[in-house]
Design an enzyme around this catalytic site. Sequence first.
Site, PDB file in Angstrom:
ATOM      1  N   LYS A 171      44.237  39.868  31.951  1.00 11.26           N
ATOM      2  CA  LYS A 171      43.721  38.506  31.992  1.00 11.26           C
ATOM      3  C   LYS A 171      44.745  37.494  31.529  1.00 11.26           C
ATOM      4  O   LYS A 171      44.732  36.345  31.954  1.00 11.26           O
ATOM      5  CB  LYS A 171      42.463  38.381  31.112  1.00 11.26           C
ATOM      6  CG  LYS A 171      41.221  39.028  31.688  1.00 11.26           C
ATOM      7  CD  LYS A 171      39.978  38.533  30.936  1.00 11.26           C
ATOM      8  CE  LYS A 171      38.725  39.269  31.391  1.00 11.26           C
ATOM      9  NZ  LYS A 171      37.542  38.898  30.608  1.00 11.26           N
ATOM     10  N   LYS A 200      31.984  39.351  36.354  1.00  9.67           N
ATOM     11  CA  LYS A 200      31.350  38.025  36.353  1.00  9.67           C
ATOM     12  C   LYS A 200      32.374  36.923  36.521  1.00  9.67           C
ATOM     13  O   LYS A 200      32.147  35.940  37.192  1.00  9.67           O
ATOM     14  CB  LYS A 200      30.663  37.779  34.999  1.00  9.67           C
ATOM     15  CG  LYS A 200      29.363  38.473  34.826  1.00  9.67           C
ATOM     16  CD  LYS A 200      28.708  37.939  33.559  1.00  9.67           C
ATOM     17  CE  LYS A 200      28.725  38.982  32.458  1.00  9.67           C
ATOM     18  NZ  LYS A 200      29.906  38.924  31.598  1.00  9.67           N
ATOM     19  N   LYS A 256      37.322  46.192  39.610  1.00 12.18           N
ATOM     20  CA  LYS A 256      35.905  46.286  39.236  1.00 12.18           C
ATOM     21  C   LYS A 256      35.187  44.961  39.465  1.00 12.18           C
ATOM     22  O   LYS A 256      35.792  43.894  39.404  1.00 12.18           O
ATOM     23  CB  LYS A 256      35.757  46.747  37.780  1.00 12.18           C
ATOM     24  CG  LYS A 256      35.759  45.646  36.757  1.00 12.18           C
ATOM     25  CD  LYS A 256      35.283  46.156  35.419  1.00 12.18           C
ATOM     26  CE  LYS A 256      35.056  45.003  34.461  1.00 12.18           C
ATOM     27  NZ  LYS A 256      33.880  44.173  34.792  1.00 12.18           N
TER      28      LYS A 256
END
Length: 327
Positions: A110, A194, A191
């Site tokens: 991230k 959200k 994966k």
Amino acid sequence: MRVLSGIQPTGQAHIGNYFGAIKSWVAQQELQDSYFTVVDLHAITIEHDPKELYLGTLELFATLLAAGLDQDKCTIFVQSHVAAHANLAWLMECTVSMGELNRMTQFKDKGRGSESVRAGLFTYPALMAADVLLYQADKVPVGDDQKQHLELTRDLAMRFNRLYGEVFTVPEPSIPTIGARIMDLSNPTKKMSKSSSSPAGIIYLLEPADQIKKKISKAVTDTDNCVEYDPQNRSGISNLLEIFGVATGKDPRSIAQSYSSYGALKNDLTEVLVTNLAPIRDRLNNLLDDKAELARLMRMGAEKAEITANETLRRAQDAVGFVPRSQ
Ligand code: ATP
Ligand code: MG
């Protein structure tokens, strides 16, 4: 046996969250002393919109109730309502090393080494350790993506106990065996998340039936048109079989044997998902219409969580040598 799990209000809950986590939480609340938390402190480690966070937190809390969690059987609370989380996180930041945080793959994924990345994203595993340790949890059910963070939590608990005396229970990971990892429909090697930038590959729990149909029919597969479960080499079709499997309780391999074309499988999978998700959507809409009841249930969870969290925090503060404020 005490168990704690968290979910971030970083966007709408999706079928990966449901089949990989929330569904097993509903079963678990009957068997174990369970704590479930909507981790809003974690949600601001990446760029966020305050209005979306506010609404997302309300919606996610209501989603947990709609999916079947019950405040009389377990404790469901919003993380920022219990101040002990941020407090113990500081003690954890002063227990963890830079080297350990540097090795966390989620930060590498991230953060991507950008200069403007928030420091909170880097120290996130210290907050997660605090979340778990405050409740003296014996078990933490986590998907694959959180395994490494839980390993670090265990190391920090052991280190703290060794340095300052026995304060924390060292938690064991419990990995759900089926539905452990649902992949993104448009990029099945990644994966479902959200916070993903494209909604095309995500099926939300509140997704209307026609959207579910559209997303499943556009799901990336290959050109072989041979239904076979082989996650290594055929990630797209295998992901669809995996979702079919967790939604019906059947083995993905045996499902594969009953289909000879992708189209037929996709049609039936759409049907299965629509049927599974409709009752959750109805209950959620009812809950969101009654804001006073939602607020009451939130307060109830925070008050229950605080009893355990405040006691652990005080013991940890005593252990490191903080002088308690006189009453
Ligand atoms: P974010 O992108 O913000 O990290 P997320 O979709 O990964 O969101 P989390 O709030 O991090 O969701 O995780 C909530 C729970 O759902 C965790 O137990 C996590 O392991 C599980 N989970 C998340 N994504 C998946 C997935 N694709 N398949 C199975 N379980 C998942
Ligand atoms: Mg995640």
